[in-house]
Design a protein around this motif. Structure first.
Motif, PDB file in Angstrom:
ATOM      1  N   ILE A  74      28.365  43.157  38.673  1.00 19.03           N
ATOM      2  CA  ILE A  74      28.806  42.598  37.512  1.00 19.03           C
ATOM      3  C   ILE A  74      30.074  42.832  37.321  1.00 19.03           C
ATOM      4  O   ILE A  74      30.667  42.402  36.368  1.00 19.03           O
ATOM      5  CB  ILE A  74      27.524  43.094  36.520  1.00 19.03           C
ATOM      6  CG1 ILE A  74      26.281  42.144  36.613  1.00 19.03           C
ATOM      7  CG2 ILE A  74      28.126  42.838  34.826  1.00 19.03           C
ATOM      8  CD1 ILE A  74      25.053  42.824  35.821  1.00 19.03           C
ATOM      9  N   GLU A  75      30.279  44.194  37.203  1.00 19.23           N
ATOM     10  CA  GLU A  75      31.736  44.703  37.147  1.00 19.23           C
ATOM     11  C   GLU A  75      32.933  43.800  37.782  1.00 19.23           C
ATOM     12  O   GLU A  75      33.891  43.571  37.462  1.00 19.23           O
ATOM     13  CB  GLU A  75      31.835  46.109  37.493  1.00 19.23           C
ATOM     14  CG  GLU A  75      31.211  47.255  36.671  1.00 19.23           C
ATOM     15  CD  GLU A  75      31.243  48.446  36.910  1.00 19.23           C
ATOM     16  OE1 GLU A  75      31.880  48.730  38.023  1.00 19.23           O
ATOM     17  OE2 GLU A  75      30.829  49.411  36.107  1.00 19.23           O
ATOM     18  N   LYS A  76      32.386  43.397  39.162  1.00 19.24           N
ATOM     19  CA  LYS A  76      33.277  42.547  39.936  1.00 19.24           C
ATOM     20  C   LYS A  76      33.738  41.203  39.262  1.00 19.24           C
ATOM     21  O   LYS A  76      34.598  40.663  39.219  1.00 19.24           O
ATOM     22  CB  LYS A  76      32.981  42.614  41.323  1.00 19.24           C
ATOM     23  CG  LYS A  76      33.297  43.838  42.165  1.00 19.24           C
ATOM     24  CD  LYS A  76      32.816  43.570  43.659  1.00 19.24           C
ATOM     25  CE  LYS A  76      33.033  44.865  44.439  1.00 19.24           C
ATOM     26  NZ  LYS A  76      32.665  44.594  45.588  1.00 19.24           N
ATOM     27  N   ILE A  77      32.501  40.918  38.835  1.00 18.94           N
ATOM     28  CA  ILE A  77      32.449  39.590  38.103  1.00 18.94           C
ATOM     29  C   ILE A  77      33.351  39.414  37.060  1.00 18.94           C
ATOM     30  O   ILE A  77      34.221  38.509  36.678  1.00 18.94           O
ATOM     31  CB  ILE A  77      30.994  38.816  37.847  1.00 18.94           C
ATOM     32  CG1 ILE A  77      30.390  38.560  39.336  1.00 18.94           C
ATOM     33  CG2 ILE A  77      30.951  37.620  36.873  1.00 18.94           C
ATOM     34  CD1 ILE A  77      29.037  38.192  39.114  1.00 18.94           C
ATOM     35  N   GLN A  78      33.262  40.498  36.181  1.00 19.30           N
ATOM     36  CA  GLN A  78      33.927  40.707  35.112  1.00 19.30           C
ATOM     37  C   GLN A  78      35.136  40.575  35.128  1.00 19.30           C
ATOM     38  O   GLN A  78      36.298  40.274  34.536  1.00 19.30           O
ATOM     39  CB  GLN A  78      33.421  41.908  33.990  1.00 19.30           C
ATOM     40  CG  GLN A  78      32.095  41.561  33.378  1.00 19.30           C
ATOM     41  CD  GLN A  78      31.547  42.989  32.737  1.00 19.30           C
ATOM     42  OE1 GLN A  78      31.922  43.976  33.208  1.00 19.30           O
ATOM     43  NE2 GLN A  78      30.823  42.640  31.676  1.00 19.30           N
ATOM     44  N   LYS A  79      35.686  41.690  36.112  1.00 26.54           N
ATOM     45  CA  LYS A  79      37.078  41.718  36.705  1.00 26.54           C
ATOM     46  C   LYS A  79      37.627  40.379  36.913  1.00 26.54           C
ATOM     47  O   LYS A  79      38.847  39.991  36.452  1.00 26.54           O
ATOM     48  CB  LYS A  79      37.113  42.895  37.689  1.00 26.54           C
ATOM     49  CG  LYS A  79      38.489  43.370  37.882  1.00 26.54           C
ATOM     50  CD  LYS A  79      38.596  44.205  38.973  1.00 26.54           C
ATOM     51  CE  LYS A  79      39.535  45.319  39.339  1.00 26.54           C
ATOM     52  NZ  LYS A  79      39.507  46.137  40.364  1.00 26.54           N
ATOM     53  N   LYS A  80      37.218  39.600  37.806  1.00 26.54           N
ATOM     54  CA  LYS A  80      37.498  38.330  38.249  1.00 26.54           C
ATOM     55  C   LYS A  80      37.819  37.462  36.955  1.00 26.54           C
ATOM     56  O   LYS A  80      38.751  36.645  36.948  1.00 26.54           O
ATOM     57  CB  LYS A  80      36.877  37.912  39.542  1.00 26.54           C
ATOM     58  CG  LYS A  80      36.914  38.545  40.574  1.00 26.54           C
ATOM     59  CD  LYS A  80      36.394  37.941  41.798  1.00 26.54           C
ATOM     60  CE  LYS A  80      36.214  38.984  42.763  1.00 26.54           C
ATOM     61  NZ  LYS A  80      37.472  39.358  43.395  1.00 26.54           N
ATOM     62  N   ILE A  81      36.617  37.385  36.147  1.00 26.15           N
ATOM     63  CA  ILE A  81      36.806  36.430  34.874  1.00 26.15           C
ATOM     64  C   ILE A  81      37.934  36.834  33.985  1.00 26.15           C
ATOM     65  O   ILE A  81      38.724  35.893  33.311  1.00 26.15           O
ATOM     66  CB  ILE A  81      35.582  36.310  34.292  1.00 26.15           C
ATOM     67  CG1 ILE A  81      34.435  35.713  35.127  1.00 26.15           C
ATOM     68  CG2 ILE A  81      35.429  35.900  32.861  1.00 26.15           C
ATOM     69  CD1 ILE A  81      33.103  35.677  34.595  1.00 26.15           C
ATOM     70  N   ASN A  82      38.109  38.364  33.845  1.00 25.97           N
ATOM     71  CA  ASN A  82      39.064  38.672  33.149  1.00 25.97           C
ATOM     72  C   ASN A  82      40.716  38.175  33.521  1.00 25.97           C
ATOM     73  O   ASN A  82      41.401  37.970  32.702  1.00 25.97           O
ATOM     74  CB  ASN A  82      39.206  40.153  32.758  1.00 25.97           C
ATOM     75  CG  ASN A  82      38.262  40.653  31.929  1.00 25.97           C
ATOM     76  OD1 ASN A  82      37.537  39.842  31.253  1.00 25.97           O
ATOM     77  ND2 ASN A  82      37.739  42.105  31.976  1.00 25.97           N
ATOM     78  N   SER A  83      40.767  38.275  35.126  1.00 28.63           N
ATOM     79  CA  SER A  83      41.976  37.892  35.601  1.00 28.63           C
ATOM     80  C   SER A  83      42.143  36.561  35.246  1.00 28.63           C
ATOM     81  O   SER A  83      43.393  35.927  35.154  1.00 28.63           O
ATOM     82  CB  SER A  83      41.990  38.259  37.260  1.00 28.63           C
ATOM     83  OG  SER A  83      41.096  37.595  37.986  1.00 28.63           O
ATOM     84  N   VAL A  84      41.111  35.641  35.262  1.00 31.63           N
ATOM     85  CA  VAL A  84      41.370  34.087  35.231  1.00 31.63           C
ATOM     86  C   VAL A  84      41.817  34.007  33.627  1.00 31.63           C
ATOM     87  O   VAL A  84      42.625  32.993  33.397  1.00 31.63           O
ATOM     88  CB  VAL A  84      40.214  33.287  35.600  1.00 31.63           C
ATOM     89  CG1 VAL A  84      40.074  31.886  35.022  1.00 31.63           C
ATOM     90  CG2 VAL A  84      39.805  33.392  37.052  1.00 31.63           C
ATOM     91  N   ILE A  85      41.083  34.740  32.811  1.00 32.71           N
ATOM     92  CA  ILE A  85      41.393  34.609  31.101  1.00 32.71           C
ATOM     93  C   ILE A  85      42.881  34.920  31.210  1.00 32.71           C
ATOM     94  O   ILE A  85      43.779  34.185  30.362  1.00 32.71           O
ATOM     95  CB  ILE A  85      40.549  35.551  30.418  1.00 32.71           C
ATOM     96  CG1 ILE A  85      39.098  34.653  30.417  1.00 32.71           C
ATOM     97  CG2 ILE A  85      40.928  35.548  29.026  1.00 32.71           C
ATOM     98  CD1 ILE A  85      38.104  35.847  29.899  1.00 32.71           C
ATOM     99  N   TRP A  86      43.312  36.030  31.551  1.00 31.47           N
ATOM    100  CA  TRP A  86      44.747  36.592  31.514  1.00 31.47           C
ATOM    101  C   TRP A  86      45.658  35.314  32.278  1.00 31.47           C
ATOM    102  O   TRP A  86      46.698  35.162  31.636  1.00 31.47           O
ATOM    103  CB  TRP A  86      45.162  37.840  32.111  1.00 31.47           C
ATOM    104  CG  TRP A  86      44.698  38.896  31.254  1.00 31.47           C
ATOM    105  CD1 TRP A  86      43.626  39.750  31.353  1.00 31.47           C
ATOM    106  CD2 TRP A  86      45.332  39.079  30.101  1.00 31.47           C
ATOM    107  NE1 TRP A  86      43.541  40.545  30.275  1.00 31.47           N
ATOM    108  CE2 TRP A  86      44.571  40.347  29.222  1.00 31.47           C
ATOM    109  CE3 TRP A  86      46.407  38.721  29.174  1.00 31.47           C
ATOM    110  CZ2 TRP A  86      45.106  40.868  28.138  1.00 31.47           C
ATOM    111  CZ3 TRP A  86      46.671  39.311  28.096  1.00 31.47           C
ATOM    112  CH2 TRP A  86      45.907  40.286  27.563  1.00 31.47           C
ATOM    113  N   SER A  87      45.344  34.708  33.353  1.00 31.43           N
ATOM    114  CA  SER A  87      46.195  33.604  33.786  1.00 31.43           C
ATOM    115  C   SER A  87      46.300  32.590  32.788  1.00 31.43           C
ATOM    116  O   SER A  87      47.149  31.943  32.632  1.00 31.43           O
ATOM    117  CB  SER A  87      45.497  33.198  35.076  1.00 31.43           C
ATOM    118  OG  SER A  87      46.053  32.164  35.778  1.00 31.43           O
ATOM    119  N   PHE A  88      45.209  32.142  32.442  1.00 31.89           N
ATOM    120  CA  PHE A  88      45.245  30.795  31.178  1.00 31.89           C
ATOM    121  C   PHE A  88      46.007  31.354  30.061  1.00 31.89           C
ATOM    122  O   PHE A  88      46.716  30.489  29.394  1.00 31.89           O
ATOM    123  CB  PHE A  88      43.674  30.810  30.597  1.00 31.89           C
ATOM    124  CG  PHE A  88      42.990  29.633  31.776  1.00 31.89           C
ATOM    125  CD1 PHE A  88      43.822  28.895  32.720  1.00 31.89           C
ATOM    126  CD2 PHE A  88      41.623  29.812  31.894  1.00 31.89           C
ATOM    127  CE1 PHE A  88      42.891  28.255  33.411  1.00 31.89           C
ATOM    128  CE2 PHE A  88      41.059  29.384  32.942  1.00 31.89           C
ATOM    129  CZ  PHE A  88      41.818  28.227  33.802  1.00 31.89           C
TER     130      PHE A  88
END
Length: 78
Positions: free
Chosen positions: A8-22
């Motif tokens: 779950i932490e890895k998933i959150q980290k990857k989603i956060n990086s996509v959010i910052w990219s957007f």
């Protein structure tokens, strides 16, 4: 930590990086929108950069989704 919590932490980290990219891409596009108002050359530049930014966002999101899929497959041993 449990393996589910790590996943779950890895998933959150990857989603956060996509959010910052957007968010960063949105800020760049907003600045380009302001520059478009001033000249024809900047309009052409903005359209070109818009296409590049959109392409980058798609490639980056695809890469993050692929790596997320890989993590889930590794976790569930698919």
């Amino acid at each position: 930590k449990t393996t589910m919590k790590k996943l779950i932490e890895k998933i959150q980290k990857k989603i956060n990086s996509v959010i910052w990219s957007f968010v960063i891409s949105g800020v760049v596009l907003l600045m380009l929108a302001v520059l478009v108002v001033w000249s024809q050359f900047l309009l052409q530049l903005a359209v070109g950069l818009f296409i590049v930014v959109i392409a980058y966002m798609f490639f980056y999101a695809a890469y993050k989704l692929w790596s997320l899929k890989r993590e889930v497959e590794k976790y569930f041993k698919l």
